[in-house]
Design a protein around this motif. Structure first.
Motif, PDB file in Angstrom:
ATOM      1  N   HIS A  37       0.823  -1.210   0.000  1.00 12.45           N
ATOM      2  CA  HIS A  37       0.000   0.000   0.000  1.00 12.45           C
ATOM      3  C   HIS A  37       0.860   1.263   0.000  1.00 12.45           C
ATOM      4  O   HIS A  37       1.749   1.384  -0.826  1.00 12.45           O
ATOM      5  N   ASP A  38       0.611   2.193   0.932  1.00  8.34           N
ATOM      6  CA  ASP A  38       1.341   3.470   0.936  1.00  8.34           C
ATOM      7  C   ASP A  38       2.452   3.475   1.978  1.00  8.34           C
ATOM      8  O   ASP A  38       2.822   4.504   2.504  1.00  8.34           O
ATOM      9  N   GLY A  91       1.150   2.161  -3.512  1.00  8.27           N
ATOM     10  CA  GLY A  91       0.238   3.265  -3.227  1.00  8.27           C
ATOM     11  C   GLY A  91      -1.045   2.768  -2.596  1.00  8.27           C
ATOM     12  O   GLY A  91      -1.296   1.567  -2.532  1.00  8.27           O
ATOM     13  N   ALA A  92      -1.856   3.706  -2.142  1.00  7.18           N
ATOM     14  CA  ALA A  92      -3.139   3.375  -1.506  1.00  7.18           C
ATOM     15  C   ALA A  92      -4.252   3.548  -2.531  1.00  7.18           C
ATOM     16  O   ALA A  92      -4.069   4.173  -3.571  1.00  7.18           O
ATOM     17  N   ARG A  93      -5.415   3.027  -2.193  1.00  4.06           N
ATOM     18  CA  ARG A  93      -6.582   3.178  -3.068  1.00  4.06           C
ATOM     19  C   ARG A  93      -7.519   4.227  -2.481  1.00  4.06           C
ATOM     20  O   ARG A  93      -7.707   4.293  -1.279  1.00  4.06           O
ATOM     21  N   ASP A  94      -8.086   5.061  -3.362  1.00  2.00           N
ATOM     22  CA  ASP A  94      -9.041   6.062  -2.898  1.00  2.00           C
ATOM     23  C   ASP A  94     -10.438   5.445  -2.784  1.00  2.00           C
ATOM     24  O   ASP A  94     -10.611   4.241  -2.962  1.00  2.00           O
ATOM     25  N   GLU A  95     -11.446   6.267  -2.485  1.00  4.51           N
ATOM     26  CA  GLU A  95     -12.810   5.768  -2.288  1.00  4.51           C
ATOM     27  C   GLU A  95     -13.364   5.085  -3.526  1.00  4.51           C
ATOM     28  O   GLU A  95     -14.197   4.189  -3.442  1.00  4.51           O
ATOM     29  N   GLY A 133     -11.621   3.306  -5.551  1.00  2.00           N
ATOM     30  CA  GLY A 133     -10.830   2.113  -5.859  1.00  2.00           C
ATOM     31  C   GLY A 133      -9.659   2.377  -6.784  1.00  2.00           C
ATOM     32  O   GLY A 133      -8.952   1.452  -7.182  1.00  2.00           O
ATOM     33  N   LYS A 134      -9.435   3.641  -7.122  1.00  2.71           N
ATOM     34  CA  LYS A 134      -8.332   4.000  -8.010  1.00  2.71           C
ATOM     35  C   LYS A 134      -7.030   4.059  -7.203  1.00  2.71           C
ATOM     36  O   LYS A 134      -6.992   4.597  -6.098  1.00  2.71           O
ATOM     37  N   LEU A 135      -5.946   3.522  -7.771  1.00  7.28           N
ATOM     38  CA  LEU A 135      -4.640   3.520  -7.109  1.00  7.28           C
ATOM     39  C   LEU A 135      -4.030   4.915  -7.119  1.00  7.28           C
ATOM     40  O   LEU A 135      -3.917   5.546  -8.170  1.00  7.28           O
ATOM     41  N   VAL A 136      -3.657   5.402  -5.926  1.00  6.19           N
ATOM     42  CA  VAL A 136      -2.992   6.698  -5.790  1.00  6.19           C
ATOM     43  C   VAL A 136      -1.535   6.397  -5.464  1.00  6.19           C
ATOM     44  O   VAL A 136      -1.215   5.958  -4.359  1.00  6.19           O
TER      45      VAL A 136
END
Length: 95
Positions: A7-8, A46-50, A52-55
């Motif tokens: 993840h992040d 990276g983390a996923r936003d609300e 579900g997109k990878l940031v």
């Protein structure tokens, strides 16, 4: 290194502080604070936003960073003392 953060999360190696003060006084190990500066060794995808997109993480291996005094979890990997922390625990990039 055979460790890949998820993840992040970021793996950081502390950069040791100077052994002497500007006046030439040698600081013993027991009186030194742990440095809050380090070098990024590995970075997660990276983390996923609300939605579900990878940031992606805004850091890369080799960056010199400043982090909070109590940030991260201390681990030992391949004989090295390292820190694993979230990207949000990092205050900024030096340089």
């Amino acid at each position: 290194m055979a460790f890949r953060p998820l993840h992040d999360r970021v793996v950081v190696k502390r950069i040791e502080a100077e052994q002497k003060t500007a006046g030439g006084i040698i600081i013993p190990d027991t009186a030194k604070e742990k440095p809050q500066e380090g070098e990024v060794i590995a970075v997660g995808p990276g983390a996923r936003d609300e939605a579900g997109k990878l940031v992606p993480v805004d850091l890369k291996a080799g960056d010199r960073v400043l982090f909070g005094k109590w940030s991260g979890t201390e681990v030992k990997i391949d004989g090295q003392d390292l820190l694993i922390m979230k990207e949000s625990d990092i205050l900024g990039v030096i340089g």
